[in-house]
Design an enzyme around this catalytic site. Structure first.
Site, PDB file in Angstrom:
ATOM      1  N   GLY A 157       0.526  -3.471   9.032  1.00 41.06           N
ATOM      2  CA  GLY A 157       1.691  -2.602   9.032  1.00 41.06           C
ATOM      3  C   GLY A 157       2.719  -2.965  10.067  1.00 41.06           C
ATOM      4  O   GLY A 157       3.579  -3.834   9.851  1.00 41.06           O
ATOM      5  N   ARG A 158       2.619  -2.332  11.243  1.00 36.62           N
ATOM      6  CA  ARG A 158       3.679  -2.468  12.248  1.00 36.62           C
ATOM      7  C   ARG A 158       4.013  -3.889  12.667  1.00 36.62           C
ATOM      8  O   ARG A 158       5.187  -4.182  12.912  1.00 36.62           O
ATOM      9  CB  ARG A 158       3.368  -1.562  13.441  1.00 36.62           C
ATOM     10  CG  ARG A 158       3.660  -0.100  13.097  1.00 36.62           C
ATOM     11  CD  ARG A 158       2.971   0.872  13.993  1.00 36.62           C
ATOM     12  NE  ARG A 158       1.532   0.901  13.743  1.00 36.62           N
ATOM     13  CZ  ARG A 158       0.683   1.710  14.350  1.00 36.62           C
ATOM     14  NH1 ARG A 158       1.121   2.546  15.261  1.00 36.62           N
ATOM     15  NH2 ARG A 158      -0.611   1.691  14.035  1.00 36.62           N
ATOM     16  N   THR A 212     -11.742   5.500  10.922  1.00 34.61           N
ATOM     17  CA  THR A 212     -11.781   4.885  12.259  1.00 34.61           C
ATOM     18  C   THR A 212     -11.387   5.897  13.340  1.00 34.61           C
ATOM     19  O   THR A 212     -11.599   5.662  14.520  1.00 34.61           O
ATOM     20  CB  THR A 212     -10.860   3.646  12.351  1.00 34.61           C
ATOM     21  OG1 THR A 212      -9.650   3.943  11.677  1.00 34.61           O
ATOM     22  CG2 THR A 212     -11.507   2.439  11.734  1.00 34.61           C
ATOM     23  N   ASP A 248     -13.977  14.864  -3.837  1.00 32.75           N
ATOM     24  CA  ASP A 248     -14.114  16.184  -4.465  1.00 32.75           C
ATOM     25  C   ASP A 248     -15.366  16.134  -5.341  1.00 32.75           C
ATOM     26  O   ASP A 248     -16.117  15.143  -5.291  1.00 32.75           O
ATOM     27  CB  ASP A 248     -12.847  16.491  -5.292  1.00 32.75           C
ATOM     28  CG  ASP A 248     -12.580  17.992  -5.421  1.00 32.75           C
ATOM     29  OD1 ASP A 248     -13.561  18.761  -5.611  1.00 32.75           O
ATOM     30  OD2 ASP A 248     -11.410  18.403  -5.331  1.00 32.75           O
ATOM     31  N   ILE A 249     -15.606  17.170  -6.134  1.00 31.39           N
ATOM     32  CA  ILE A 249     -16.784  17.129  -7.001  1.00 31.39           C
ATOM     33  C   ILE A 249     -16.582  16.039  -8.059  1.00 31.39           C
ATOM     34  O   ILE A 249     -15.439  15.692  -8.390  1.00 31.39           O
ATOM     35  CB  ILE A 249     -17.066  18.506  -7.658  1.00 31.39           C
ATOM     36  CG1 ILE A 249     -15.892  18.954  -8.533  1.00 31.39           C
ATOM     37  CG2 ILE A 249     -17.391  19.547  -6.594  1.00 31.39           C
ATOM     38  CD1 ILE A 249     -16.220  20.199  -9.376  1.00 31.39           C
ATOM     39  N   ASN A 303     -16.658  15.650 -11.292  1.00 29.25           N
ATOM     40  CA  ASN A 303     -15.808  15.818 -12.475  1.00 29.25           C
ATOM     41  C   ASN A 303     -14.320  15.835 -12.111  1.00 29.25           C
ATOM     42  O   ASN A 303     -13.488  15.287 -12.835  1.00 29.25           O
ATOM     43  CB  ASN A 303     -16.194  17.101 -13.217  1.00 29.25           C
ATOM     44  CG  ASN A 303     -15.495  17.187 -14.561  1.00 29.25           C
ATOM     45  OD1 ASN A 303     -15.579  16.267 -15.369  1.00 29.25           O
ATOM     46  ND2 ASN A 303     -14.759  18.264 -14.777  1.00 29.25           N
ATOM     47  N   LYS A 307       0.860  -1.193   0.000  1.00 26.65           N
ATOM     48  CA  LYS A 307       0.000   0.000   0.000  1.00 26.65           C
ATOM     49  C   LYS A 307       0.893   1.239   0.000  1.00 26.65           C
ATOM     50  O   LYS A 307       1.784   1.371   0.842  1.00 26.65           O
ATOM     51  CB  LYS A 307      -0.893  -0.008   1.236  1.00 26.65           C
ATOM     52  CG  LYS A 307      -1.692   1.277   1.439  1.00 26.65           C
ATOM     53  CD  LYS A 307      -2.757   1.088   2.506  1.00 26.65           C
ATOM     54  CE  LYS A 307      -2.400   1.583   3.872  1.00 26.65           C
ATOM     55  NZ  LYS A 307      -2.320   3.033   4.032  1.00 26.65           N
ATOM     56  N   ASP A 326      -3.453   4.374  -1.895  1.00 23.44           N
ATOM     57  CA  ASP A 326      -4.408   4.793  -0.862  1.00 23.44           C
ATOM     58  C   ASP A 326      -4.422   6.318  -0.765  1.00 23.44           C
ATOM     59  O   ASP A 326      -3.774   6.901   0.095  1.00 23.44           O
ATOM     60  CB  ASP A 326      -3.951   4.141   0.460  1.00 23.44           C
ATOM     61  CG  ASP A 326      -4.795   4.533   1.658  1.00 23.44           C
ATOM     62  OD1 ASP A 326      -5.917   5.028   1.478  1.00 23.44           O
ATOM     63  OD2 ASP A 326      -4.306   4.328   2.798  1.00 23.44           O
ATOM     64  N   GLN A 354      -4.171   1.115  17.440  1.00 22.29           N
ATOM     65  CA  GLN A 354      -5.404   0.509  16.934  1.00 22.29           C
ATOM     66  C   GLN A 354      -6.257   0.081  18.134  1.00 22.29           C
ATOM     67  O   GLN A 354      -5.720  -0.387  19.141  1.00 22.29           O
ATOM     68  CB  GLN A 354      -5.102  -0.721  16.068  1.00 22.29           C
ATOM     69  CG  GLN A 354      -4.274  -0.421  14.817  1.00 22.29           C
ATOM     70  CD  GLN A 354      -5.110   0.182  13.689  1.00 22.29           C
ATOM     71  OE1 GLN A 354      -6.263   0.555  13.895  1.00 22.29           O
ATOM     72  NE2 GLN A 354      -4.535   0.307  12.512  1.00 22.29           N
ATOM     73  N   LYS A 359      -7.517   8.187  -1.014  1.00 24.92           N
ATOM     74  CA  LYS A 359      -8.807   8.604  -0.430  1.00 24.92           C
ATOM     75  C   LYS A 359      -9.368   9.875  -1.053  1.00 24.92           C
ATOM     76  O   LYS A 359      -9.575  10.885  -0.362  1.00 24.92           O
ATOM     77  CB  LYS A 359      -8.669   8.797   1.090  1.00 24.92           C
ATOM     78  CG  LYS A 359      -8.231   7.561   1.852  1.00 24.92           C
ATOM     79  CD  LYS A 359      -8.287   7.804   3.354  1.00 24.92           C
ATOM     80  CE  LYS A 359      -7.910   6.594   4.174  1.00 24.92           C
ATOM     81  NZ  LYS A 359      -6.494   6.241   4.124  1.00 24.92           N
ATOM     82  N   LEU A 360      -9.660   9.819  -2.345  1.00 26.53           N
ATOM     83  CA  LEU A 360     -10.164  11.018  -3.030  1.00 26.53           C
ATOM     84  C   LEU A 360     -11.561  11.430  -2.563  1.00 26.53           C
ATOM     85  O   LEU A 360     -12.387  10.582  -2.212  1.00 26.53           O
ATOM     86  CB  LEU A 360     -10.166  10.781  -4.548  1.00 26.53           C
ATOM     87  CG  LEU A 360      -8.862  11.172  -5.262  1.00 26.53           C
ATOM     88  CD1 LEU A 360      -7.724  10.276  -4.853  1.00 26.53           C
ATOM     89  CD2 LEU A 360      -9.056  11.140  -6.767  1.00 26.53           C
TER      90      LEU A 360
HETATM   91  O1  C5P Z   1       0.670  -0.480  11.529  1.00 29.00           O
HETATM   92  P1  C5P Z   1      -0.780  -0.810  11.302  1.00 29.00           P
HETATM   93  O2  C5P Z   1      -1.040  -2.281  11.040  1.00 29.00           O
HETATM   94  O3  C5P Z   1      -1.687  -0.242  12.373  1.00 29.00           O
HETATM   95  O4  C5P Z   1      -1.102  -0.054   9.933  1.00 29.00           O
HETATM   96  C1  C5P Z   1      -2.381  -0.031   9.370  1.00 29.00           C
HETATM   97  C2  C5P Z   1      -2.380   0.733   8.081  1.00 29.00           C
HETATM   98  O5  C5P Z   1      -3.723   0.839   7.641  1.00 29.00           O
HETATM   99  C3  C5P Z   1      -1.842   2.166   8.202  1.00 29.00           C
HETATM  100  O6  C5P Z   1      -1.266   2.522   6.943  1.00 29.00           O
HETATM  101  C4  C5P Z   1      -3.105   2.959   8.456  1.00 29.00           C
HETATM  102  O7  C5P Z   1      -2.999   4.290   8.028  1.00 29.00           O
HETATM  103  C5  C5P Z   1      -4.117   2.195   7.610  1.00 29.00           C
HETATM  104  N1  C5P Z   1      -5.508   2.357   8.024  1.00 29.00           N
HETATM  105  C6  C5P Z   1      -5.957   2.029   9.291  1.00 29.00           C
HETATM  106  N2  C5P Z   1      -7.279   2.192   9.619  1.00 29.00           N
HETATM  107  C7  C5P Z   1      -8.141   2.665   8.713  1.00 29.00           C
HETATM  108  C8  C5P Z   1      -7.717   2.981   7.421  1.00 29.00           C
HETATM  109  C9  C5P Z   1      -6.370   2.810   7.112  1.00 29.00           C
HETATM  110  O8  C5P Z   1      -5.185   1.582  10.126  1.00 29.00           O
HETATM  111  N3  C5P Z   1      -9.415   2.764   9.025  1.00 29.00           N
END
Ligand code: C5P
Length: 234
Positions: A211-212, A120, A65-66, A68, A33, A60, A191, A62-63
């Site tokens: 991620g982490r 979230t 806007d209007i 067009n 991502k 990723d 989280q 996350k657009l």
């Molecule tokens: O490190 P971790 O597993 O928490 O990373 C989760 C990834 O998912 C990060 O890039 C975070 O910005 C993204 N993300 C999230 N929750 C969301 C949308 C995206 O944790 N609702």
């Protein structure tokens, strides 16, 4: 639909990003991502380069806007180097339809596109008192998911705790991409509502974003493989 583990490239520099990708052997190319930070720093070139190295890419951005403007922005992003991208369902059904038009390439193919329902980071109190949406969070998430389905999108980003409900409301083929994944023995970090890869599979997640637990592990390659094994089985 092919399920997969997606690794967010949440690094502070391009060098760290490439060092991380360099850990993987030639035949093992994880789905990654690319978020706003890296994209705004390096532009489309880094997306092309990572694609050239053989990775599938979730862009990723996350657009919102209007219609067009979103259509034109997605037309710019629809190159063959993006596999999956996203937008905010809050932009409305017409905006989501415009996004699909913009993303569709001359040969009729297009990247998959999913919607963010509610971030979230948004609390129930913010939803009601600040954004003046007088509904429960769950009801709002499901309603936005249904709007995304009506517009023809491929799915939504949601908590693994909502994946089953989203599927029940929008169909089993509707993608549930879920962050908030942790191994049973790993840190929660920031989280709050977390789930293990194995439980996320049972809950119906199609893609998990991890991620982490992978990128900050002492052995990232081992952590990635453990995650794939837990999520995909085998
Ligand atoms: O490190 P971790 O597993 O928490 O990373 C989760 C990834 O998912 C990060 O890039 C975070 O910005 C993204 N993300 C999230 N929750 C969301 C949308 C995206 O944790 N609702």
């Amino acid at each position: 639909m092919k399920k997969d583990v997606i690794i967010p490239l949440d690094f502070a520099s391009v060098q760290e990003t490439y060092d991380f990708l360099g850990l993987f052997p030639a035949g093992e190319k994880p789905y990654v991502k690319i978020g706003m930070a890296l994209f705004y720093l390096e532009g489309p070139e880094i997306v092309r380069e990572i694609k050239r190295r053989g990775h599938k890419i979730f862009l990723d951005l996350k657009l919102h806007d209007i219609p067009n403007t979103v259509k034109m922005a997605f037309a710019s992003l629809s190159g063959h180097y993006v596999d999956l991208t996203n937008l905010h369902a809050a932009g409305g059904i017409e905006m989501m339809r415009a996004a699909l038009e913009g993303l569709t390439r001359p040969d009729g193919s297009r990247p998959q596109v999913i919607a963010v329902t509610q971030l979230t980071s948004t609390s129930q109190a913010q939803l009601n008192d600040e954004l003046l949406i007088p509904c429960g969070m769950e009801e709002t998430v499901l309603h936005y998911a249904k709007n995304a389905k009506i517009a023809g999108l491929d799915g939504v980003v949601c908590s693994p705790h909502e994946a089953a409900q989203v599927k029940a409301a929008c169909g089993q083929d509707f993608i549930a991409l879920t962050p908030g994944i942790r191994f049973a023995d790993s840190e929660k970090d920031d989280q709050s509502r977390i789930m293990t890869p194995a439980k996320a599979r049972e809950a119906g997640s199609d893609y998990i974003v991890v991620g982490r637990p992978i990128i900050a592990a002492s052995d990232p390659l081992g952590a990635y493989r453990k995650c794939v094994k837990e999520f995909l089985g085998g």
